[in-house]
Design a protein around this motif. Structure first.
Motif, PDB file in Angstrom:
ATOM      1  N   THR A  32       3.510 -28.789  41.708  1.00  0.00           N
ATOM      2  CA  THR A  32       3.766 -28.194  41.115  1.00  0.00           C
ATOM      3  C   THR A  32       5.270 -28.880  40.434  1.00  0.00           C
ATOM      4  O   THR A  32       5.588 -28.458  38.808  1.00  0.00           O
ATOM      5  N   GLY A  33       5.724 -29.556  41.231  1.00  0.00           N
ATOM      6  CA  GLY A  33       6.496 -30.867  40.360  1.00  0.00           C
ATOM      7  C   GLY A  33       8.060 -29.875  40.586  1.00  0.00           C
ATOM      8  O   GLY A  33       9.243 -30.157  40.526  1.00  0.00           O
ATOM      9  N   GLN A  34       7.994 -28.621  41.710  1.00  0.00           N
ATOM     10  CA  GLN A  34       9.264 -28.191  41.778  1.00  0.00           C
ATOM     11  C   GLN A  34       9.890 -28.558  43.225  1.00  0.00           C
ATOM     12  O   GLN A  34       9.360 -29.118  44.232  1.00  0.00           O
ATOM     13  N   THR A  35      11.296 -28.377  43.348  1.00  0.00           N
ATOM     14  CA  THR A  35      12.016 -28.980  44.375  1.00  0.00           C
ATOM     15  C   THR A  35      12.379 -27.965  44.993  1.00  0.00           C
ATOM     16  O   THR A  35      12.631 -27.047  44.495  1.00  0.00           O
ATOM     17  N   ILE A  36      12.118 -28.353  46.732  1.00  0.00           N
ATOM     18  CA  ILE A  36      11.512 -27.380  47.144  1.00  0.00           C
ATOM     19  C   ILE A  36      12.935 -27.412  48.148  1.00  0.00           C
ATOM     20  O   ILE A  36      13.288 -26.340  49.118  1.00  0.00           O
ATOM     21  N   GLY A  37      14.149 -28.446  48.106  1.00  0.00           N
ATOM     22  CA  GLY A  37      14.679 -28.714  49.166  1.00  0.00           C
ATOM     23  C   GLY A  37      15.076 -30.588  49.157  1.00  0.00           C
ATOM     24  O   GLY A  37      14.953 -30.708  48.511  1.00  0.00           O
ATOM     25  N   PHE A  38      16.494 -30.344  49.673  1.00  0.00           N
ATOM     26  CA  PHE A  38      17.413 -31.526  49.270  1.00  0.00           C
ATOM     27  C   PHE A  38      18.889 -31.825  50.266  1.00  0.00           C
ATOM     28  O   PHE A  38      19.137 -30.545  50.660  1.00  0.00           O
ATOM     29  N   VAL A  39      18.995 -32.861  50.876  1.00  0.00           N
ATOM     30  CA  VAL A  39      20.191 -33.648  51.140  1.00  0.00           C
ATOM     31  C   VAL A  39      21.259 -33.635  50.298  1.00  0.00           C
ATOM     32  O   VAL A  39      20.940 -35.217  49.807  1.00  0.00           O
ATOM     33  N   LYS A  40      22.329 -33.741  49.914  1.00  0.00           N
ATOM     34  CA  LYS A  40      23.249 -34.838  49.292  1.00  0.00           C
ATOM     35  C   LYS A  40      24.011 -35.023  49.799  1.00  0.00           C
ATOM     36  O   LYS A  40      25.252 -34.432  51.047  1.00  0.00           O
ATOM     37  N   PHE A  41      24.462 -36.309  49.433  1.00  0.00           N
ATOM     38  CA  PHE A  41      25.666 -37.259  50.208  1.00  0.00           C
ATOM     39  C   PHE A  41      26.644 -37.271  49.235  1.00  0.00           C
ATOM     40  O   PHE A  41      27.055 -37.038  47.968  1.00  0.00           O
ATOM     41  N   GLU A  42      27.501 -37.016  50.365  1.00  0.00           N
ATOM     42  CA  GLU A  42      29.221 -36.474  49.378  1.00  0.00           C
ATOM     43  C   GLU A  42      30.232 -38.244  49.907  1.00  0.00           C
ATOM     44  O   GLU A  42      30.249 -38.744  50.957  1.00  0.00           O
ATOM     45  N   ASP A  43      31.403 -38.471  49.409  1.00  0.00           N
ATOM     46  CA  ASP A  43      32.245 -39.461  49.997  1.00  0.00           C
ATOM     47  C   ASP A  43      31.966 -40.673  50.058  1.00  0.00           C
ATOM     48  O   ASP A  43      30.915 -41.452  49.057  1.00  0.00           O
ATOM     49  N   ALA A  44      30.942 -40.715  51.044  1.00  0.00           N
ATOM     50  CA  ALA A  44      30.722 -42.941  51.265  1.00  0.00           C
ATOM     51  C   ALA A  44      29.707 -43.121  51.434  1.00  0.00           C
ATOM     52  O   ALA A  44      29.662 -44.243  50.324  1.00  0.00           O
ATOM     53  N   VAL A  45      28.662 -42.439  50.574  1.00  0.00           N
ATOM     54  CA  VAL A  45      27.280 -42.699  50.585  1.00  0.00           C
ATOM     55  C   VAL A  45      27.036 -42.382  48.792  1.00  0.00           C
ATOM     56  O   VAL A  45      26.798 -40.742  48.255  1.00  0.00           O
ATOM     57  N   GLN A  46      27.140 -43.519  48.385  1.00  0.00           N
ATOM     58  CA  GLN A  46      26.683 -43.005  47.036  1.00  0.00           C
ATOM     59  C   GLN A  46      25.526 -43.292  46.113  1.00  0.00           C
ATOM     60  O   GLN A  46      25.256 -43.229  45.206  1.00  0.00           O
ATOM     61  N   GLU A  47      25.140 -44.835  46.556  1.00  0.00           N
ATOM     62  CA  GLU A  47      23.216 -45.032  45.714  1.00  0.00           C
ATOM     63  C   GLU A  47      23.118 -44.699  47.388  1.00  0.00           C
ATOM     64  O   GLU A  47      23.201 -45.726  48.832  1.00  0.00           O
ATOM     65  N   ILE A  48      21.752 -44.886  47.141  1.00  0.00           N
ATOM     66  CA  ILE A  48      20.498 -44.994  47.803  1.00  0.00           C
ATOM     67  C   ILE A  48      19.297 -45.932  47.519  1.00  0.00           C
ATOM     68  O   ILE A  48      19.353 -46.450  46.427  1.00  0.00           O
ATOM     69  N   PHE A  49      18.813 -47.005  48.180  1.00  0.00           N
ATOM     70  CA  PHE A  49      17.578 -47.305  47.871  1.00  0.00           C
ATOM     71  C   PHE A  49      16.237 -47.345  48.994  1.00  0.00           C
ATOM     72  O   PHE A  49      15.385 -46.975  47.844  1.00  0.00           O
TER      73      PHE A  49
END
Length: 358
Positions: free
Chosen positions: A300-317
């Motif tokens: 469907t292309g819909q977002t069904i959940g997420f985990v959001k990082f703040e402060d120390a983590v700003q970039e993911i590989f």
């Protein structure tokens, strides 16, 4: 911060998720723990690429590759160290080898060969600094096996920023790069839409005009990838060479893995302007960009959940699904490492039963 349904999603699929962040120097293990999400951190030197098989993990760091094996018997020791009522670990990964690569700006990695027989598979990785694909070698820092046809030589100047690889039927099939260039850092001149997808077998470019593409993956008959510069997730129609977006997210999309009908997509805030300036996602205000892992229904292309990082983590590989509910990875507990042993089956026959779990 995470959506309340994420632990249930992990539990229903029987998974956890590994996330590498070179900016924060951490490997993050996302694990369901009751009705909350447990974020478990392990220190590494600039971790980027992560390759997963059911019972082994490889982590590409700043100048080395670490390989970890799952020793289920060690879970009992780990559980004893936990506080009363803690989750019971169902996998425990301990280091087996460390391979020195030097500073090659290692990017994505994958086990190539027979996935059902680990002794018949090799670890391949993207050597971004030398603009090529390599195999891990017992003798050399790296063993180059392929480079784009437009790259004239092996030089440590990152001429086209090869970054991602896709595997199909036990072989590498496609790679992504940020430019069709052969000069030192030449890809930087057209970051906005100079990205390409290359077919390894033919060494032909099958898609052009991509905005900083990353993380190509075969799944359910489609070649998915992330158009990071626009924050998009979708697939490439190999007949037309066109990228078909099914979702646009609020961050620089990089890191992709699948389970069931779900895609797990990494998002970064891309604060560093020299590399990321001039692309569409960087034109958003920084407070409008997210960092974390988003869960997308690929039907469907819909977002069904997420985990959001703040402060120390700003970039993911890297983002990789691991088929274990509550795993542990040990790289610093010297006492546990010193007292845990893995032996071949023929030797275990001569180990008393009461010593086989120690």
């Amino acid at each position: 911060m995470h959506t309340s349904n994420l632990p249930d999603i992990f539990a229903s699929l029987g998974i956890s998720v590994l996330v590498s962040t070179y900016q924060a120097g951490r490997l993050v293990m996302l694990r369901g723990q009751g009705d909350v999400l447990n974020t478990h951190f392990r220190l590494f030197d600039k971790p980027m690429g992560v390759a997963v098989q059911p019972n082994r993990i490889a982590v590409g760091a700043g100048t080395s590759i670490w390989e970890f094996h799952n020793l289920p018997a060690v879970c009992a020791k780990v559980n004893q160290k936990e506080e009363s009522g803690a989750n019971q670990h169902d996998a425990c990964f301990l280091p087996r080898t460390t391979h020195w690569t030097g500073d090659i700006q290692i990017h994505e990695m994958a086990w190539v060969g027979d996935s059902t027989n680990p002794t018949q598979s090799e670890l391949w990785f993207v050597n971004t600094r030398f603009s090529c694909l390599c195999r891990r070698s017992d003798t050399y820092c790296f063993d180059p096996v392929w480079r784009p046809s437009f790259v004239s030589s092996y030089v440590p100047t990152d001429v086209c920023h090869v970054n991602g690889l896709a595997t199909l039927d036990g072989r590498v099939s496609h790679v992504t790069a940020l430019g069709e260039t052969n000069t030192a850092g030449g890809w930087r001149d057209n970051k906005r839409d100079g990205g390409i997808l290359i077919d390894i077998a033919s060494n032909e470019i099958v898609a052009r005009g991509l905005s900083m593409p990353h993380s190509p993956r075969w799944y359910r008959g489609k070649l998915w990838l992330l158009e990071s510069g626009t924050g998009s997730f979708g697939y490439v129609n190999l007949d037309t060479g066109k990228f078909e977006s099914i979702a646009t997210l609020g961050g620089f999309t990089r890191g992709l893995s699948f389970a069931g009908p779900l895609a797990f997509v990494g998002l970064s805030q891309v604060r560093e302007s020299a590399v990321f300036g001039g692309i569409p996602i960087a034109e958003r205000a920084i407070e409008e960009r997210d960092c974390g892992v988003w869960v997308i229904n690929i039907e469907t292309g819909q977002t069904i959940g997420f985990v959001k990082f703040e402060d120390a983590v700003q970039e993911i590989f890297a983002v990789e699904v691991l088929p274990a509910r509550f795993p542990e990875l040990v790289n610093e507990d010297r006492e546990l490492l010193a007292g845990s042993f893995e032996l071949p089956d023929h030797a275990l026959q001569d180990v008393p039963a009461d010593h086989r779990s120690v």
